[in-house]
Design an enzyme around this catalytic site. Sequence first.
Site, PDB file in Angstrom:
ATOM      1  N   HIS A 324      64.128  32.242   1.471  1.00  0.00           N
ATOM      2  CA  HIS A 324      63.462  31.170   0.717  1.00  0.00           C
ATOM      3  C   HIS A 324      64.353  30.614  -0.391  1.00  0.00           C
ATOM      4  O   HIS A 324      65.404  31.184  -0.735  1.00  0.00           O
ATOM      5  CB  HIS A 324      62.151  31.677   0.113  1.00  0.00           C
ATOM      6  CG  HIS A 324      62.310  32.782  -0.891  1.00  0.00           C
ATOM      7  ND1 HIS A 324      62.739  32.572  -2.180  1.00  0.00           N
ATOM      8  CD2 HIS A 324      62.083  34.127  -0.787  1.00  0.00           C
ATOM      9  CE1 HIS A 324      62.767  33.718  -2.836  1.00  0.00           C
ATOM     10  NE2 HIS A 324      62.373  34.683  -2.002  1.00  0.00           N
ATOM     11  N   CYS A 342      63.818  39.886  -0.653  1.00  0.00           N
ATOM     12  CA  CYS A 342      63.975  38.651   0.115  1.00  0.00           C
ATOM     13  C   CYS A 342      65.428  38.186   0.083  1.00  0.00           C
ATOM     14  O   CYS A 342      66.236  38.657  -0.721  1.00  0.00           O
ATOM     15  CB  CYS A 342      63.078  37.551  -0.456  1.00  0.00           C
ATOM     16  SG  CYS A 342      61.311  37.835  -0.206  1.00  0.00           S
TER      17      CYS A 342
END
Length: 416
Positions: A324, A342
Amino acid sequence: MTMSHSPRRRRALLHALPLASLLLGATACGGSDNPLADRPYDAAGQVGLNVQQGHKADPSKPVEVTARGGEQITDVTMTDAAGRFIKGELAPDGSRWHSTGALSAGAHYTVRVSTEDEDGAQGRRTAGFDTSPADRLLRVAFGPKSGTYGVGQPVTAELSEPVQDPAARAVVERTLRVDAAPAVQGAWHWVDNRTLHYRPKEYWPAHTVVDVHANLEGIKVAGGLYGGPSRPVRLTIGDRVEAVTDAGAHSMTVFKNGEAVRSIPVTTGKPGFATRNGIKVVLGQEAFVRMRGTSIGIAEGSSDAYDLPVYWATRVTWSGEYVHAAPWSEGSQGWENVSHGCTGMSTANAKWFFDNVRVGDIVKVVGSAGATMTPFDNGFGDWNMSWEQWREGSALAAGKREGTGPADTARLRPRL
């Protein structure tokens, strides 16, 4: 289908051969005493079935045909409503026949019997009957839904009831069909008693068309459990897109059909939150998602707590690992791992990534201090199992040398 000529019929034929011209002449004159020339008589009174008229047959029991009063059965064919033949066996003396093929529940069958009496006259009987409906139905739901997916997308089959017995699993697995163009070697793997995954030995070739369906309806699985209806799915595989992140080098390289198309500076999980190594499959995409530390067990108010609006998020695990946009960490991207697991990148790179990958594409991480992605409990980690390990999860291929088991003959077939 079973065919047999009785000794009496063979004798009648042998005796008739030397007189062929005489018989032909007699026939031309309009008369003959040859029983083979007569129209078959109705043998309903001379042939019995173990299915009572007006009653439904038990699909778990064989159908039996018996001859009475000196009759001899010479041929029996049994078909279902679609015209498929049911296997059977005729006794050497022609006194009885019984089905050996499996019957379906809630189905219609037709039995056609040919007989011969002591004088060689031919008889016929045709009977139809229905089998009883199943006590319980085993339904199969295939996934994902029909659409276009990446080369790493497994096929899933969710069962409505648990199936644990190895023999019952083999029955189910044998009916689950995966047909593809081009053909690729593959196998089912039992994740648990209600879930199966199917994958090829290697990633799907780009632009493969995969048709998935079940031939389970009406088939006996175990006890009173029979196969129920299911809906087929068709998957179209897109380009081969793979994103490989080297956590130690803080860099992601995206490949399309084998060619590197973009190199992206990234940051991955910091110590204590190291990103999982291994092969993951894109599960979904969200243009915006609110990410909170409490969702992964971080207490509010702690030094690691966070509550952030996140854009261009591509999910790779159910527990919350994404690729992301992370504009707050751009200074560390390409240099240091500072995330909570992440893979973060600039907003521009995250938008490009979001636009150029799809569900089923491969996201691979190497060089991380984290554990390896598990196969089944947190997304599609199926590709982290070796092909040998994968085959051991098949009820048809386990313990068999590759190329010799039923699973190999039921592998992906080309569509004609």
